[in-house]
Design an enzyme around this catalytic site. Structure first.
Site, short mmCIF file in Angstrom:
data_model
loop_
_atom_site.label_atom_id
_atom_site.label_comp_id
_atom_site.label_asym_id
_atom_site.label_seq_id
_atom_site.Cartn_x
_atom_site.Cartn_y
_atom_site.Cartn_z
N ARG A 101 0.82 -1.21 0.00
CA ARG A 101 0.00 0.00 0.00
C ARG A 101 0.85 1.26 0.00
NH1 ARG A 101 -3.14 1.58 -2.71
NH2 ARG A 101 -4.02 -0.51 -2.57
N LYS A 136 2.38 25.36 -4.91
CA LYS A 136 1.11 24.80 -4.42
C LYS A 136 1.26 23.28 -4.33
CE LYS A 136 -1.68 28.60 -6.18
NZ LYS A 136 -2.72 29.05 -7.13
N GLU A 197 4.42 40.51 -9.96
CA GLU A 197 3.09 40.20 -10.47
C GLU A 197 2.36 41.50 -10.82
OE1 GLU A 197 0.50 37.24 -8.41
OE2 GLU A 197 -0.76 39.00 -8.06
#
Length: 284
Positions: A101, A136, A197
């Site tokens: 697993r 992220k 940005e």
């Protein structure tokens, strides 16, 4: 760069197995299988996938059976069709089933990232745009997930906060504007290029006049991206981000931006379907 150059695979395997085995070990396998029983198995993918994490999966089996025999039939970065055998194994049955697993969970997750990343890369083929990953990622798994994105064809961008200077909207707000933020970053002399940005075309010239080395064009639709590309006219590299998915990325790439960053490839990639099936085949 190999994964092992950046990441302690053995320590990861140790921690994951400790979590799964607990203090009592695999009591089901111990209760139902003789201690010297052998297990021969094939690891199969049940859908088309891009591979990432195969050596880590193998490391789980080796951790519990140092004499396990493993035959890897593909390598990380390969695209394989459904029903492909990607690994054959033969070893102590209790050990193999105890490791199963943890090995599959890791391989399914990383190959899921690589598979989704490959789909994005294929969507922008021929445009000249380069796919980037983001920060992220699941805390603690960043190196693994960014490795998987790289196996899918993306370029890694900013592994940590200390290896790249990127001024985001909140930095701009606190600093009192794009130009102020860029000038402060340039004055800090960090040794890194200053990327900032911007979310509207009107911010571009103030950012460039203040010395920005690269612009992140945030949440701009393709017509605005084209306007930004024309305005910058090659003076600095341009990265598009925000609102990027498989349906929109081609149109974004065709605007002429140099890079497209996509958080979804690590943040939202589903695990792929890989199984470990008992086999009568002898590896000998």
């Amino acid at each position: 760069m190999a994964l092992s150059d950046q990441f302690d695979v053995q320590e990861f395997v140790r921690r994951v197995l400790a979590e799964d085995l607990g203090s009592g070990g695999d009591i089901t396998s111990a209760a139902t299988i003789a201690a010297d029983a052998r297990f021969t198995a094939e690891m199969n993918c049940r859908e088309p996938i891009a591979i990432a994490g195969l050596e880590i999966a193998a490391a789980f089996f080796r951790a519990l059976d140092k004499d396990v025999r493993i035959e890897k039939l593909v390598t990380d970065g390969d695209s394989v069709p459904a029903r492909s055998v990607i690994m054959r194994l033969e070893g102590n049955a209790r050990a193999m089933l105890s490791a199963e697993r943890s090995a599959l969970n890791t391989l399914q997750h990383l190959s899921g990232i690589a598979t989704l990343t490959r789909r994005y890369v294929e969507k922008i083929a021929g445009t000249g745009a380069i796919l980037l990953d983001t920060r992220k990622t699941i805390p603690g798994l960043r190196l693994l997930e960014k490795y998987a994105a790289r196996m899918g064809g993306a370029e890694n961008h900013r592994m940590r906060l200390d290896d790249g200077l990127l001024i985001k909207d909140n930095h701009v707000a606190v600093a009192g504007g794009v130009a102020n933020a860029v000038r402060a970053a340039k004055a800090a002399n960090t040794g890194f290029q200053v990327q900032v940005e911007v979310d509207r075309v009107a911010q571009i010239e103030p950012a460039l006049e203040a010395g920005a080395d690269r612009l992140l064009l945030d949440n701009m639709p393709p017509p605005v991206l084209r306007e930004a590309v024309e305005s910058v006219a090659g003076r600095v590299p341009l990265e598009a981000s925000g609102g990027v998915n498989l349906d929109t990325i081609r149109g974004i790439a065709e605007t002429g931006v140099n890079y497209i960053s996509v958080g979804r490839i690590t943040q939202s990639a589903p695990s792929v379907d890989i199984g470990l099936d008992y086999s009568l085949q002898d590896l000998g």
